[in-house]
Design an enzyme around this catalytic site. Structure first.
Site, mmCIF file in Angstrom:
data_model
loop_
_atom_site.group_PDB
_atom_site.id
_atom_site.type_symbol
_atom_site.label_atom_id
_atom_site.label_comp_id
_atom_site.label_asym_id
_atom_site.label_seq_id
_atom_site.Cartn_x
_atom_site.Cartn_y
_atom_site.Cartn_z
ATOM 1 N N GLU A 117 0.829 -1.200 0.000
ATOM 2 C CA GLU A 117 0.000 0.000 0.000
ATOM 3 C C GLU A 117 0.867 1.256 0.000
ATOM 4 O O GLU A 117 0.611 2.203 -0.763
ATOM 5 C CB GLU A 117 -0.930 -0.020 1.210
ATOM 6 N N GLU A 128 -4.945 -8.778 2.778
ATOM 7 C CA GLU A 128 -5.980 -8.444 3.754
ATOM 8 C C GLU A 128 -7.216 -9.331 3.654
ATOM 9 O O GLU A 128 -7.766 -9.758 4.688
ATOM 10 C CB GLU A 128 -6.373 -6.964 3.607
#
Length: 266
Positions: A120, A140
């Protein structure tokens, strides 16, 4: 020069090198690391002698994501920095380049793990180099979580949507070669050589006129949020003033005189 126990800062000429420094934890993000990162971004932008930034990790890893235990206050590491998070609840997002974009170009030098929050944060960098054994991925969904660091917005804008959705929805790891093939990174180099290549690229950036470099970077990101017509209008607004700078005049003189230009941010 700033830095914390988990984030080292050093200069390489006109480049500020920020190193994530928790090698035993694969450089998982801690409070001390986040505070050091944000301060590093601010330091680079405040210092006109800094023309580029290189972000890398110590010990053969880039970043394994967020250290949830540390952020939740389990353990005393980083307690001296916790007041910074209380004073600025957005600091962690600024540190991870979700809510902050440095004026100077940011070049990522990736070795080893660059997963979850690491991938990210990578999306907030401008140019990306990786060692051939580096691993990328957004894990995730495999853990019942959401990649809230910006990936559902940024990733489909940076790589083709089909590849972005596969990465987001399968949570599988990607090799450096796969990451380069889909456009997530730009260079794959032998293991251990990512930082050297990133510094080489930084030197090329540093040799260019800094006002022009910063204006070009700003224009690219500004136009990404606009229609083509509005983007072209915005480009003229940013671009024309660059032609009136002393740097532009120096560039023309140096070309005519067949010598390297000397830029002074004017």
């Amino acid at each position: 020069m700033g830095g914390t126990e988990h984030l080292t800062v050093r200069r390489e000429g006109a480049t500020l090198v920020l190193t994530l420094n928790r090698p035993k934890a694969r450089n998982a993000l801690s409070i001390a690391m986040l505070v050091g990162l944000y301060d590093g971004w601010l330091e680079a932008d405040a210092d006109d002698s800094v023309r580029s930034i290189v972000l890398t990790g110590a010990g053969g890893s880039f970043c394994a994501g967020m250290d949830l235990k540390a952020l939740a206050g389990q353990g005393m590491q980083g307690e001296q920095h916790r007041d910074r998070l209380k004073a600025d609840p957005d600091l962690h997002w600024k540190a991870m380049l979700r809510h902050h974009r440095p004026r100077k170009p940011v070049i990522a030098a990736v070795e080893g793990h660059c997963v979850a929050g690491g991938t990210e944060m990578l999306q907030g960098t401008d140019i990306r180099v990786a060692g051939e054994s580096a691993t990328f991925g957004l894990f995730e969904v495999r853990r019942g979580l959401f990649p809230i660091g910006g990936s559902t917005v940024r990733l489909p804008r940076q790589i083709p949507r089909t590849h972005a959705l596969e990465m987001l929805l399968t949570g599988r790891p990607y090799s450096a070669q796969e990451a380069a093939a889909v456009g997530l990174i730009g260079h794959v180099v032998p293991d251990g050589a990512a930082l050297d290549r990133a510094l080489e690229i930084a030197e090329r950036v540093n040799a260019c006129a800094p006002l022009a470099v910063e204006a070009v970077k700003a224009s690219v990101y500004e136009a990404a949020e606009l229609t083509e017509a509005d983007g072209l209008t915005a480009e003229l607004a940013r671009g024309w003033p660059v032609f009136d700078t002393d740097d532009a005049k120096e560039g023309a003189r140096a070309f005519a005189e067949k010598r390297p230009p000397v830029y002074r941010r004017a």
